[in-house]
Design a protein around this motif. Structure first.
Motif, short mmCIF file in Angstrom:
data_model
loop_
_atom_site.label_atom_id
_atom_site.label_comp_id
_atom_site.label_asym_id
_atom_site.label_seq_id
_atom_site.Cartn_x
_atom_site.Cartn_y
_atom_site.Cartn_z
N LEU A 11 -73.34 94.54 79.26
CA LEU A 11 -74.33 95.63 78.70
C LEU A 11 -74.51 96.88 79.88
CD1 LEU A 11 -77.34 93.27 77.81
CD2 LEU A 11 -75.51 94.33 76.23
N LEU B 12 -70.28 99.63 74.43
CA LEU B 12 -70.12 98.54 75.46
C LEU B 12 -68.57 98.12 75.66
CD1 LEU B 12 -73.69 96.90 74.71
CD2 LEU B 12 -73.07 98.83 76.38
N PRO C 53 -74.02 97.61 70.14
CA PRO C 53 -75.03 96.52 69.98
C PRO C 53 -75.87 96.51 68.75
CG PRO C 53 -75.83 98.09 71.67
CD PRO C 53 -74.61 98.29 71.15
#
Length: 334
Positions: free
Chosen positions: A267, A296, A310
């Protein structure tokens, strides 16, 4: 003399000696007959031909490669395992050649009858145990009997070695090795009569800076049912046919598909001092270097393989792959 090639000058000298009477034809004939005599020891009959010995050497070269891979990965140190020799002896000669104490394992190999012996030098055994316990593998321990904890650790090594031995022999015979007993004194390991012939496979092992031997003793009684298969022609033909078998390819593919690898999404990251780390408490917020719209990095194992975004899938957190990282891959399909 029959196998030697004589030069023209040597032939002329021999004919001259025969004509002068210096050497008689009877002496030449007697000398030739004497060289045809071959010494044979009935106490030690040769049970294995040269071709069979060569096949056993090739079989255990495969075993050595498999064991070398396991030890290198498991111990995380420089390991070298290779076959030093394959020879036939009487069982008594083999027992007398072993050190006391040794790490001796008596194995059953059904459906073959009888037992075989796997003997590991104490120096290699202690080096293996030291590495498993987090040491450097350098042992100055005098030869002694293993403790109960050390026996448990070595049993793991023996179990793995039996699996690799089964795989190496699979082209000749499918046996199921199992550990029947362990001994430290060679005199207590009488698996066949002292005068019976056995084949001894001596394997040179090096773990870090420690060198030693591992011996595999296989009696003739055990190998007798499969002696006809111990030929290089049969072994090579079996290896080729097995490699080309579609069933083997399917089995290998299934094993690869069931292999579990860690998949980690990073992250972001942040640099803080030790003092800041020590003062962290519940509810503190760390601002990472990744922005909301940044891709990411996905790690498969320890290698970066994908970029992702995400999100959620139903009520679960998820990521969407946006790009594949092909750098470092060979022959990667697009």
């Amino acid at each position: 003399m029959a196998d030697d090639v004589l030069s023209q000058s040597e032939i002329d000298k021999l004919l001259s000696a025969l004509s002068d009477g210096t050497v008689s034809a009877e002496e030449v004939k007697a000398d030739e007959e004497q060289k045809k005599i071959k010494t044979y020891d009935f106490k030690r009959p040769d049970k294995f031909s040269k071709d069979q010995i060569r096949t056993l050497f090739m079989l255990h070269e495969s075993f050595s490669r498999l064991l070398n891979t396991y030890l290198s990965t498991h111990l995380r140190t420089l390991v070298n395992v290779e076959v030093a020799s394959v020879e036939q002896l009487t069982y008594q000669e083999f027992v007398q050649s072993l050190a006391n104490p040794s790490v001796i394992s008596i194995l059953a190999v059904p459906p073959l009858k009888g037992n075989i012996i796997l003997e590991v030098n104490t120096e290699i055994a202690f080096a293996f145990i030291d590495r498993v316990f987090g040491g450097e593998g350098k042992t100055g321990i005098k030869p002694r009997v293993l403790t109960e904890i050390e026996e448990v650790v070595m049993k793991r090594f023996i179990d793995t070695a039996m699996g690799h031995l089964k795989e190496a022999w699979s082209n000749v015979v499918e046996f199921r090795p199992s550990l029947e007993a362990t001994e430290s004194n060679p005199q207590f390991t009488q698996i066949v009569p002292p005068s019976d012939m056995v084949v001894i496979v001596t394997i040179q092992m090096k773990v870090g800076d420690v060198e030693g031997m591992m011996n595999i003793c296989i009696p003739y009684l055990v190998l007798e049912p499969v002696m006809s298969k111990l030929t290089t022609t049969f072994w090579v033909a079996s290896s080729v046919s097995k490699d080309d078998d579609p069933e083997q390819v399917k089995i290998l593919q299934k094993k690869i598909e069931r292999t579990e690898v860690p998949f980690v999404v990073q992250l972001g990251s942040v640099d803080i001092t030790i003092n800041e780390f020590l003062t962290l408490g519940f509810g503190d917020v760390l601002q990472m270097d990744a922005k909301v719209n940044d891709n990411l990095l996905c790690m498969v194992g320890h290698k970066p393989k994908f970029y992702c975004r995400p999100g959620t899938s139903g009520k679960k957190m998820a990521v969407q792959i946006t790009k594949i990282i092909n750098e470092g891959d060979e022959d990667t399909d697009e």
